[in-house]
Design a protein around this motif. Structure first.
Motif, PDB file in Angstrom:
ATOM      1  N   VAL A  78       2.741  20.199 -59.777  1.00 21.78           N
ATOM      2  CA  VAL A  78       2.100  19.126 -59.120  1.00 21.78           C
ATOM      3  C   VAL A  78       2.659  17.903 -60.055  1.00 21.78           C
ATOM      4  O   VAL A  78       2.472  18.180 -61.825  1.00 21.78           O
ATOM      5  N   LYS A 101       9.534  11.500 -53.882  1.00 22.32           N
ATOM      6  CA  LYS A 101       9.846  12.201 -52.584  1.00 22.32           C
ATOM      7  C   LYS A 101      11.018  12.691 -52.453  1.00 22.32           C
ATOM      8  O   LYS A 101      11.137  13.620 -51.766  1.00 22.32           O
ATOM      9  N   LYS A 108       4.664  18.614 -54.948  1.00 22.97           N
ATOM     10  CA  LYS A 108       3.491  17.817 -54.441  1.00 22.97           C
ATOM     11  C   LYS A 108       3.131  16.890 -56.176  1.00 22.97           C
ATOM     12  O   LYS A 108       3.240  16.594 -56.620  1.00 22.97           O
ATOM     13  N   CYS A 110       0.239  13.362 -56.534  1.00 26.52           N
ATOM     14  CA  CYS A 110      -0.559  13.513 -56.622  1.00 26.52           C
ATOM     15  C   CYS A 110      -1.177  12.772 -57.969  1.00 26.52           C
ATOM     16  O   CYS A 110      -0.557  11.484 -58.801  1.00 26.52           O
ATOM     17  N   ASP A 131       0.451  14.101 -51.929  1.00 25.88           N
ATOM     18  CA  ASP A 131      -0.023  14.530 -51.281  1.00 25.88           C
ATOM     19  C   ASP A 131      -1.474  15.081 -51.314  1.00 25.88           C
ATOM     20  O   ASP A 131      -2.118  15.580 -50.697  1.00 25.88           O
ATOM     21  N   ILE A 132      -1.676  14.498 -52.829  1.00 21.95           N
ATOM     22  CA  ILE A 132      -3.261  14.776 -53.132  1.00 21.95           C
ATOM     23  C   ILE A 132      -3.274  13.634 -53.605  1.00 21.95           C
ATOM     24  O   ILE A 132      -3.501  12.654 -54.626  1.00 21.95           O
ATOM     25  N   GLY A 173      -2.977  13.401 -46.443  1.00 29.54           N
ATOM     26  CA  GLY A 173      -3.148  14.998 -47.673  1.00 29.54           C
ATOM     27  C   GLY A 173      -4.504  15.204 -47.929  1.00 29.54           C
ATOM     28  O   GLY A 173      -5.317  15.061 -46.834  1.00 29.54           O
ATOM     29  N   GLN A 174      -4.462  15.945 -48.977  1.00 28.44           N
ATOM     30  CA  GLN A 174      -5.527  16.457 -49.096  1.00 28.44           C
ATOM     31  C   GLN A 174      -6.270  15.416 -50.326  1.00 28.44           C
ATOM     32  O   GLN A 174      -6.037  14.927 -50.798  1.00 28.44           O
ATOM     33  N   ARG A 247      -2.307  25.168 -51.994  1.00 29.20           N
ATOM     34  CA  ARG A 247      -0.891  25.830 -51.713  1.00 29.20           C
ATOM     35  C   ARG A 247      -0.300  25.943 -51.026  1.00 29.20           C
ATOM     36  O   ARG A 247      -0.812  27.414 -49.984  1.00 29.20           O
TER      37      ARG A 247
END
Length: 247
Positions: A78, A101, A108, A110, A131-132, A173-174, A247
């Protein structure tokens, strides 16, 4: 640990993160620039208290450092925007997210954020590709918020909460909500119940309950005992408090 004010690189780590795995930190700020002067901050007191966005480190310098890193280092899992301040203060954050990106699509991204700039629609739009996102909210009550976070004048919890809810509407995303527990300040039943009620509105993928690990900015901030943390986790039992990166 994030870089200190004497370092010229914007990268730090990689470090092994319980939440994120093998994480390379990207610090886009001049140490220590933030919208808050949190009593618990393990990076120390904020020296530049501001909500003005600016470019602290040029985009091309950050990308060049990443290119150089990947030539000589093992790949992290990450890439994490974090460090000694609030990452969304970097005016080129959105441009960097897009470039990273494009150039490193297999990694990923974050973002660790104190959420204070999320009322700004432009900031929310810039971070959507991440992503996070791990935003923090440590208090709903203004008095408690001020005691813990010691914000720039004019920053209050209500717009921050609205910004989080607006982000959630469009973010795919998360999302992991972080709550830092300061014993004697935000660990009472009333404040925790308000945070739980807001979390019920937000519906994050998980909640990270944090406590002091290293010395904070103020000596009066102490870690939460294991017994009390277990009681606090019970208050948030309807949420995933043992969240790990998917993941």
């Amino acid at each position: 640990m994030p870089r200190s004010g004497n370092e010229t690189t914007c990268l730090f780590g990689p470090v092994r993160s319980r939440r994120l795995g093998h994480s390379l930190g990207i610090d886009l700020l001049k140490f220590k620039t933030c919208t808050l002067d949190c009593a618990f901050c393990e990076c120390g007191r904020t020296t530049q208290l501001t909500d003005t966005r600016q470019v602290f480190i040029p985009t091309e310098k950050v990308l060049q450092e990443l290119d150089n890193f990947f030539v000589t280092q093992d790949a992290p899992e990450v890439l994490t925007f974090s460090g000694g301040g609030e990452p969304t203060l970097a005016k080129n954050l959105g441009a960097l997210i897009r470039q990273i990106k494009r150039r490193y699509p297999s990694y990923k991204l974050c973002l660790l954020t104190n959420s204070t700039l999320l009322p700004n629609p432009q900031v929310r739009a810039e971070i959507l590709p991440v992503d996070i996102i791990i935003p923090s909210l440590n208090a709903v009550s203004p008095k408690t918020f001020n005691q813990i976070n010691r914000p720039l004048d004019g920053l209050t919890p209500a717009p921050i909460m609205d910004g989080l809810l607006e982000l959630k509407k469009n973010y795919t995303g998360q999302l992991l909500l972080e709550i830092f527990i300061v014993p004697g300040v935000n660990d009472g039943e009333a404040e925790l119940a308000k945070l739980r009620d807001f979390a019920a509105q937000l519906q994050p993928d998980g909640i990270q309950l944090n406590s002091l690990d290293r010395r904070g900015a103020e000596a009066w901030v102490q870690p939460v005992s294991a017994e009390n943390m277990q009681k606090i986790k019970e208050i948030f039992k309807d949420f995933n408090t043992n969240y790990y990166l998917k993941r």
